[in-house]
Motif scaffolding. Structure first.
Motif, PDB file in Angstrom:
ATOM      1  N   ARG A 236       1.821   1.764  -3.490  1.00 17.19           N
ATOM      2  CA  ARG A 236       0.651   2.260  -4.237  1.00 17.19           C
ATOM      3  C   ARG A 236       0.426   3.747  -3.953  1.00 17.19           C
ATOM      4  O   ARG A 236       0.237   4.550  -4.857  1.00 17.19           O
ATOM      5  CB  ARG A 236      -0.572   1.445  -3.820  1.00 17.19           C
ATOM      6  CG  ARG A 236      -1.894   1.889  -4.418  1.00 17.19           C
ATOM      7  CD  ARG A 236      -3.004   1.030  -3.809  1.00 17.19           C
ATOM      8  NE  ARG A 236      -4.309   1.605  -3.993  1.00 17.19           N
ATOM      9  CZ  ARG A 236      -5.087   1.389  -5.055  1.00 17.19           C
ATOM     10  NH1 ARG A 236      -4.651   0.618  -6.007  1.00 17.19           N
ATOM     11  NH2 ARG A 236      -6.270   1.934  -5.147  1.00 17.19           N
ATOM     12  N   ASP A 237       0.458   4.101  -2.663  1.00 17.97           N
ATOM     13  CA  ASP A 237       0.226   5.501  -2.289  1.00 17.97           C
ATOM     14  C   ASP A 237       1.321   6.427  -2.809  1.00 17.97           C
ATOM     15  O   ASP A 237       1.093   7.620  -3.026  1.00 17.97           O
ATOM     16  CB  ASP A 237       0.152   5.634  -0.761  1.00 17.97           C
ATOM     17  CG  ASP A 237      -1.133   5.031  -0.196  1.00 17.97           C
ATOM     18  OD1 ASP A 237      -1.991   4.617  -1.003  1.00 17.97           O
ATOM     19  OD2 ASP A 237      -1.273   4.956   1.038  1.00 17.97           O
TER      20      ASP A 237
ATOM     21  N   LEU B 270       0.835  -1.203   0.000  1.00 17.38           N
ATOM     22  CA  LEU B 270       0.000   0.000   0.000  1.00 17.38           C
ATOM     23  C   LEU B 270       0.873   1.258   0.000  1.00 17.38           C
ATOM     24  O   LEU B 270       0.532   2.264  -0.629  1.00 17.38           O
ATOM     25  CB  LEU B 270      -0.920  -0.010   1.223  1.00 17.38           C
ATOM     26  CG  LEU B 270      -1.977   1.087   1.288  1.00 17.38           C
ATOM     27  CD1 LEU B 270      -2.936   0.998   0.106  1.00 17.38           C
ATOM     28  CD2 LEU B 270      -2.766   1.008   2.586  1.00 17.38           C
TER      29      LEU B 270
ATOM     30  N   ARG C  38       2.953   6.328  -5.640  1.00 16.69           N
ATOM     31  CA  ARG C  38       3.099   6.480  -7.089  1.00 16.69           C
ATOM     32  C   ARG C  38       2.834   7.900  -7.601  1.00 16.69           C
ATOM     33  O   ARG C  38       3.589   8.399  -8.432  1.00 16.69           O
ATOM     34  CB  ARG C  38       2.218   5.481  -7.830  1.00 16.69           C
ATOM     35  CG  ARG C  38       2.711   4.045  -7.628  1.00 16.69           C
ATOM     36  CD  ARG C  38       2.106   3.106  -8.620  1.00 16.69           C
ATOM     37  NE  ARG C  38       2.599   3.345  -9.950  1.00 16.69           N
ATOM     38  CZ  ARG C  38       1.825   3.583 -11.005  1.00 16.69           C
ATOM     39  NH1 ARG C  38       0.531   3.608 -10.864  1.00 16.69           N
ATOM     40  NH2 ARG C  38       2.341   3.783 -12.194  1.00 16.69           N
ATOM     41  N   PRO C  39       1.779   8.579  -7.105  1.00 17.32           N
ATOM     42  CA  PRO C  39       1.565   9.929  -7.644  1.00 17.32           C
ATOM     43  C   PRO C  39       2.712  10.892  -7.333  1.00 17.32           C
ATOM     44  O   PRO C  39       2.804  11.955  -7.930  1.00 17.32           O
ATOM     45  CB  PRO C  39       0.281  10.394  -6.943  1.00 17.32           C
ATOM     46  CG  PRO C  39      -0.372   9.163  -6.441  1.00 17.32           C
ATOM     47  CD  PRO C  39       0.730   8.193  -6.152  1.00 17.32           C
ATOM     48  N   TYR C  40       3.555  10.533  -6.395  1.00 20.16           N
ATOM     49  CA  TYR C  40       4.594  11.475  -5.956  1.00 20.16           C
ATOM     50  C   TYR C  40       5.984  11.048  -6.406  1.00 20.16           C
ATOM     51  O   TYR C  40       6.971  11.624  -5.970  1.00 20.16           O
ATOM     52  CB  TYR C  40       4.570  11.595  -4.416  1.00 20.16           C
ATOM     53  CG  TYR C  40       3.200  11.884  -3.876  1.00 20.16           C
ATOM     54  CD1 TYR C  40       2.671  13.176  -3.949  1.00 20.16           C
ATOM     55  CD2 TYR C  40       2.402  10.879  -3.351  1.00 20.16           C
ATOM     56  CE1 TYR C  40       1.391  13.443  -3.494  1.00 20.16           C
ATOM     57  CE2 TYR C  40       1.123  11.144  -2.897  1.00 20.16           C
ATOM     58  CZ  TYR C  40       0.620  12.423  -2.968  1.00 20.16           C
ATOM     59  OH  TYR C  40      -0.643  12.691  -2.528  1.00 20.16           O
TER      60      TYR C  40
END
Lengths: 278, 510
Positions: free
Chosen positions: A238-239, A235, A241-243
């Motif tokens: 996953r969390d 997780l 990835r945008p950064y």
């Protein structure tokens, strides 16, 4: 990514040089993370600290911080019990069921053995991760469902391994002798076969924990596992990835932990296998 | 031999890949847009999400447009003049406009479009659902009667795209829904060319368009479906895309300030994220409990998560919206003591609640995490579950969840009542927590009938107060829209009555 549910190799070279001590060190660290997270993690893994948002690694935050200003190292430490704990639970549950299933199949008459092994073949005939994804998606999200779905795909490997061992061992002279003396099949299985099978299974379990960890984190990464803000490793990736473009540390450190853990278990499994072969 | 063939094949493959890539990257006449999703329809009567508007907005025209710098100011589009007389509005239509298939645009198209839109009752139909009848006066004049006098009709028509009555007649069995779902024939600046499922929609420039293109417009547009925000950001940064929709803010700020890019910033109508609390399910069915959550929420954390590119709203209507009462509303801020008092009044100490969060939006997940963290200070446990959008909204609507995270806005450039329609009125699609207040229903119905702006302002404040006092929604932040635009192109403008959009006809290469 692929999940190995095939029997472990029989002849494996013992890891050389510092690899094995390093693998053992990783295991000790993981054990400490799991058992004593409160003593090791320097920060609260859940509480938000927005002033420290997405800070790069420093002495205060050795693995940097995430989008909520939370210390990535502390989240990894606390996450160990989720990611590794679930992986261990999956492998042990699968091994327990697989051993019983394989042993019964190996000792049973040919017709029943055939039927039981065709059921195992059904599981092998389907791509493992796809099957796990389908099961997890159908029973709902969460670490529980990830554990259940992976255990469902994992046990056939143990069943086949154990059944093969049982078939080999049941022809051994000591087993034949016990049978000639009128010892029941259940007692033969319990006293004269299972103890030998367990050694092989132990090797497999050690190696599989690493594979199971990768599978657990993969399912969490795909959104089927833990829910936020649980610091589960998949997780975290996953969390992050945008950064990734602006906070590389957020993705790299959890990823590195997964790699180190899987490699450590694999090396120790190889060491056990080579010792057993010797 | 096999190895040599393999290497040759690989080299050829790489070469071809390079050639096809460079055809997009260097072709100054092609604009590649990375959109956040694939449309489920390109029917303007049904389009309802951003990546569907990307297509419909560029293919079809509207009767009127509005000034992006002042949304209360309407501009001529397919209609050149309009006037209101009580319940009747008369629109004079532009001469010489043709659809992409060559047929002429006239009043019959307007009537057929609006009749069809209202029969289907989806998409943006809620903006004009007060229309009673549409009458063709002559080929260039159309009269629209509303159920009650409304001052907002022309403004709301700026979101309604006109289709051809002949296309509707040709596919009348299902009101043309099957055909319009995947075909398009508009009067707008770009023509529909093809839809490659799972990949892209291709458009070409309509050089017979009545409007004006800038110097060096793009002759071809590829609207690519790139669902992952990180991939959109990387593709934009790497030059694969000319512009991208919904680039994650951190990436947008980083890319927009890097060499070869500039930043386009502006206001939008969204409270984003907005946390809807279930009015029917315990413990959020308790008003004092909701007040405790609203007061405990850490708004500063949200503003910081938007890196300061956000403010905290004071109600449903943003301050820059025409006639907004927001400046008169009390500031909404974290008040932990107030939250504790409200919680004590509710008698729900140590309560537990579940929050359903649509997956794929980091801001939504973060807002839920902030709620969880804020509620924890009160001893309230919030369980977060990320789910696909439909599952998440169904969970709250079916009382399996106490909260749901989404944006809160409308698409009308100046009709404030539309903020309420979908989100706070009975039956509104996004009214997921089932809020209902009869006074609000009556106020929203009455507002458009009042021609005096000051009087309308008073009633709008009353309506906003009802929503604020109910503590139904936590408006976590009002972020600015931030779009990184490569220096090699220009023309991108932010529509303040949306979150983000692409008006390809204004884009040009430098």
């Amino acid at each position: 990514m692929s999940i190995s549910t095939q029997p472990a190799r029989r002849t494996i070279a013992r890891p050389k040089g510092v690899l094995l001590p390093l693998a053992l060190l990783v295991l000790v660290i993981l054990a400490a993370f799991t058992l004593l997270p409160g003593l090791i993690a320097p920060h609260d893994p859940i509480a938000l600290a927005m002033a420290d948002r997405l800070k790069p690694p420093s002495l205060t935050h050795i693995f940097g911080t995430d989008e909520g200003g939370r210390d990535v190292f502390s989240r990894i430490v606390y996450g160990t019990r989720y990611s590794l704990g679930v992986a261990i639970a999956i492998v042990f549950a699968s091994a327990l069921f697989g051993v019983i299933y394989g042993a019964v199949s190996g000792m049973a008459r040919q017709g029943i053995d055939n039927l039981m092994m065709r059921i195992v073949d059904l599981f092998f005939g389907f791509p493992a991760l796809v099957l796990a994804l389908a099961v997890a998606a159908s029973i709902g999200r969460g670490l529980d469902s990830v554990a259940l779905s992976l255990a469902i795909i994992w046990w056939p490997g143990y069943a086949r391994l154990v059944r093969g061992e049982v078939l080999r061992l049941r022809e051994r002279p000591h087993v034949e002798a016990a049978r000639a003396l009128g010892v029941s099949e259940m007692t033969i299985l319990r006293r004269h076969i299972i103890p030998f099978v367990v050694q092989e299974v132990n090797v497999r379990i050690t190696t599989d924990i690493g594979y199971a960890l990768v599978a657990v984190t993969a399912l969490s990464f795909l959104g089927l596992g833990a829910n936020s803000p649980t610091p589960e490793w998949g997780l975290l990736i996953r969390d992050s990835r945008p950064y990734f473009g602006s906070a590389w540390w957020y993705l790299v450190f959890p990823g590195t932990m997964i790699m180190l853990t899987a490699t450590a278990f694999s090396l120790i499994g190889d060491a056990l296998a080579s010792r057993r072969a010797a | 031999m096999k190895l040599r063939n393999g290497i040759l094949g690989l080299a050829l493959g790489l070469l071809m890949g390079g050639v096809s890539y460079s055809a997009f990257a260097d072709d100054a006449s092609t604009f590649v847009y990375a959109d956040a999703g694939e449309p489920s329809t390109i029917d303007p009567a049904k389009a309802n999400v951003n990546w569907e508007f990307t297509v419909t907005r560029n293919i079809y025209d509207r009767l009127v447009d509005f000034d992006l710098n002042d949304p209360s100011k309407l501009l001529p589009a397919l209609a050149t003049e309009w006037q209101q007389d009580g319940k009747a509005w008369t629109f004079k239509l532009r001469d010489g406009v043709t659809f992409h298939d060559g047929t002429a645009f006239d009043a019959n198209d307007v009537k057929a479009t609006l009749d069809r839109l209202l029969k289907i009752g989806q998409g943006q139909s809620y903006l004009v659902d007060d229309i009673a009848s549409v009458t063709v006066v002559d080929p260039k004049t159309v009269k629209i009667e509303t159920k009650a006098p409304t001052v907002f009709l022309a403004s709301n028509l700026s979101r309604i795209e006109m289709v051809s009555d002949e296309d509707i007649a040709k596919h009348k069995d299902d009101l043309g829904q099957a055909w319009f779902n995947e075909n398009a024939n508009g009067t707008g600046p770009y023509e529909f060319v093809s839809w490659t499922r799972g990949t892209q929609i291709e458009l070409k420039r309509n050089d017979k368009w009545w409007g004006k293109f800038p110097e060096k417009p793009f002759d071809r547009v590829l609207d690519r479906f790139v669902t992952d925000g990180a991939n959109r950001a990387r593709g934009l940064e790497g030059g694969e895309f000319d512009l991208a929709n919904f680039v994650p803010l951190d990436e947008a700020l980083r890319i927009g300030t890097s060499s070869g890019f500039h930043m386009v910033e502006g206001n939008n109508l969204w409270a984003w994220p907005a946390i809807y609390l279930n009015m029917d399910l315990a413990p959020t069915n308790n008003k004092d409990f909701r007040e405790a959550l609203v007061k405990a929420f850490d708004y500063n954390a949200m503003v910081q998560s938007f890196q300061g590119k956000a403010e905290v709203g004071r109600g449903p209507v943003p301050s820059w919206f025409p006639g907004s009462p927001e400046k008169e509303e009390a500031e909404i801020k974290t008040d932990l003591d107030g939250a504790k008092a409200a919680l004590a009044k509710s008698g729900l100490a140590n309560a537990k609640m579940k929050c359903s969060v649509p997956a794929g939006f980091p801001e939504f997940r973060f807002a839920a995490t902030v709620l969880q963290s804020s509620a924890q200070q009160l001893g309230v446990t919030v369980e977060i579950e990320e789910q696909p959008f439909v599952e998440a909204i169904t969970a709250i609507k079916s009382d399996k969840s106490n909260c749901f995270v989404l944006g809160n806005a409308n698409l009308s450039p100046s009709d404030a009542t539309k903020f309420f329609a979908a989100h706070y009125l009975k039956g509104g699609f996004y009214n997921s927590g089932k809020f209902f207040d009869q006074t609000l229903q009556d106020l929203v119905a009455k507002l458009p009938t009042i021609s005096d702006a000051a009087e309308r302002g008073k009633l709008l404040k009353q309506a906003a107060d009802i929503v604020v006092d109910s503590h139904y929604i936590i408006w976590t932040a009002r972020p600015k829209t931030v779009v990184p635009e490569p220096d090699r192109i220009g023309g991108y403008r932010i529509d303040p009555a949306e979150y983000i959009n692409a008006r390809f006809w204004e884009m040009y290469s430098k």
